[in-house]
Design a protein around this motif. Sequence first.
Motif, mmCIF file in Angstrom:
data_model
loop_
_atom_site.group_PDB
_atom_site.id
_atom_site.type_symbol
_atom_site.label_atom_id
_atom_site.label_comp_id
_atom_site.label_asym_id
_atom_site.label_seq_id
_atom_site.Cartn_x
_atom_site.Cartn_y
_atom_site.Cartn_z
ATOM 1 N N CYS A 100 0.815 -1.221 0.000
ATOM 2 C CA CYS A 100 0.000 0.000 0.000
ATOM 3 C C CYS A 100 0.848 1.269 0.000
ATOM 4 C CB CYS A 100 -0.926 0.019 1.219
ATOM 5 S SG CYS A 100 -2.117 -1.335 1.216
ATOM 6 N N THR A 101 0.403 2.242 -0.774
ATOM 7 C CA THR A 101 1.032 3.561 -0.746
ATOM 8 C C THR A 101 0.467 4.420 0.377
ATOM 9 O OG1 THR A 101 -0.584 4.366 -2.369
ATOM 10 C CG2 THR A 101 1.508 3.537 -3.214
ATOM 11 N N ARG A 102 -0.753 4.098 0.806
ATOM 12 C CA ARG A 102 -1.385 4.806 1.935
ATOM 13 C C ARG A 102 -2.328 3.850 2.631
ATOM 14 N NH1 ARG A 102 -5.579 9.151 2.427
ATOM 15 N NH2 ARG A 102 -6.032 8.818 0.230
ATOM 16 N N VAL A 103 -2.515 4.079 3.929
ATOM 17 C CA VAL A 103 -3.329 3.187 4.743
ATOM 18 C C VAL A 103 -4.312 4.007 5.564
ATOM 19 C CG1 VAL A 103 -3.230 1.726 6.802
ATOM 20 C CG2 VAL A 103 -1.700 1.274 4.888
ATOM 21 N N GLY A 104 -5.549 3.532 5.613
ATOM 22 C CA GLY A 104 -6.537 4.080 6.539
ATOM 23 C C GLY A 104 -6.922 2.994 7.525
ATOM 24 N N ILE A 105 -6.858 3.300 8.811
ATOM 25 C CA ILE A 105 -7.265 2.338 9.837
ATOM 26 C C ILE A 105 -8.625 2.765 10.366
ATOM 27 C CG2 ILE A 105 -6.716 1.313 12.077
ATOM 28 C CD1 ILE A 105 -3.770 1.702 11.440
ATOM 29 N N ILE A 106 -9.580 1.832 10.305
ATOM 30 C CA ILE A 106 -10.942 2.104 10.748
ATOM 31 C C ILE A 106 -11.237 1.283 11.995
ATOM 32 C CG2 ILE A 106 -11.921 0.354 9.188
ATOM 33 C CD1 ILE A 106 -14.354 2.195 8.832
ATOM 34 N N ASP A 107 -11.899 1.894 12.958
ATOM 35 C CA ASP A 107 -12.291 1.189 14.175
ATOM 36 C C ASP A 107 -13.567 1.823 14.700
ATOM 37 O OD1 ASP A 107 -12.130 -0.733 16.116
ATOM 38 O OD2 ASP A 107 -10.728 0.360 17.389
ATOM 39 N N MET A 108 -14.498 0.974 15.108
ATOM 40 C CA MET A 108 -15.789 1.446 15.634
ATOM 41 C C MET A 108 -16.480 2.395 14.661
ATOM 42 S SD MET A 108 -15.771 -0.202 18.513
ATOM 43 C CE MET A 108 -17.090 0.506 19.506
#
Length: 251
Positions: free
Chosen positions: A205-213
Amino acid sequence: MPDPIVHIEGISKQYRGADFKSLDTVNLKIYKNEVFGLLGPNGAGKTTLISILCGLLHPSSGTVYINGNPLNENLQEVKKLIGVVPQEYALYPSLTAKENLQYFGSMYGLSKTELQSRIGSLLEAMGLLSFANKKIKTFSGGMKRRINLIAGILHNPQLLFLDEPTVGVDVQSKKAITEQLRILNAEGTTIIYTSHHLREAQELCTRVGIIDMGRIIADDTPENLINSTKDARNLEDVFITLTGKELRDYA
């Protein structure tokens, strides 16, 4: 900064009868030619968000723009631009690999000549040309994963959604899949990718989004996320720091 290919504005989703929102005011921009990793624990909202971006679900509120156009107003046009590779095999086991790909390719409106050319070149690239006339039910898990990917990219999509594309496969199949994804990206396809394989995400990945709740709690390059998180040596350390060690089992 170029215009985003995906622009998510204030997306929320609460299922009927649910006590909590699956997505809670998500704002996110994904730019052309990125490989964007959407990562999160079980139940964090990844599948719901991807389903909305693909037009399979309607949000409770908010708007999604694909290539600058509201998704809800241009769904049929948008579907021509996207490819989807689900975690579950979207294949007919009693048909051959070639028959499966001919069927899915016909849904994209490709000409017979163009479709045959694409099927041949992708089967060869994925090491499956000699198995073109074998039934899917005889394939190993890694072979099915590779055919599953080919089915989603026959039409050269501008935007490709991948849900756990290498889960449960051997090392050789994983390498073939990731190499093909890099080629697609280099040729101009934007990739949105979900996975629990954090080392793979860090490399791909060139960019990452972390999602929670149901909320995006981090959004940056893997390198920046690692460097900005205390004592983090890799993306897995970042993930545990931000989402915690508590088990996320649900039924």
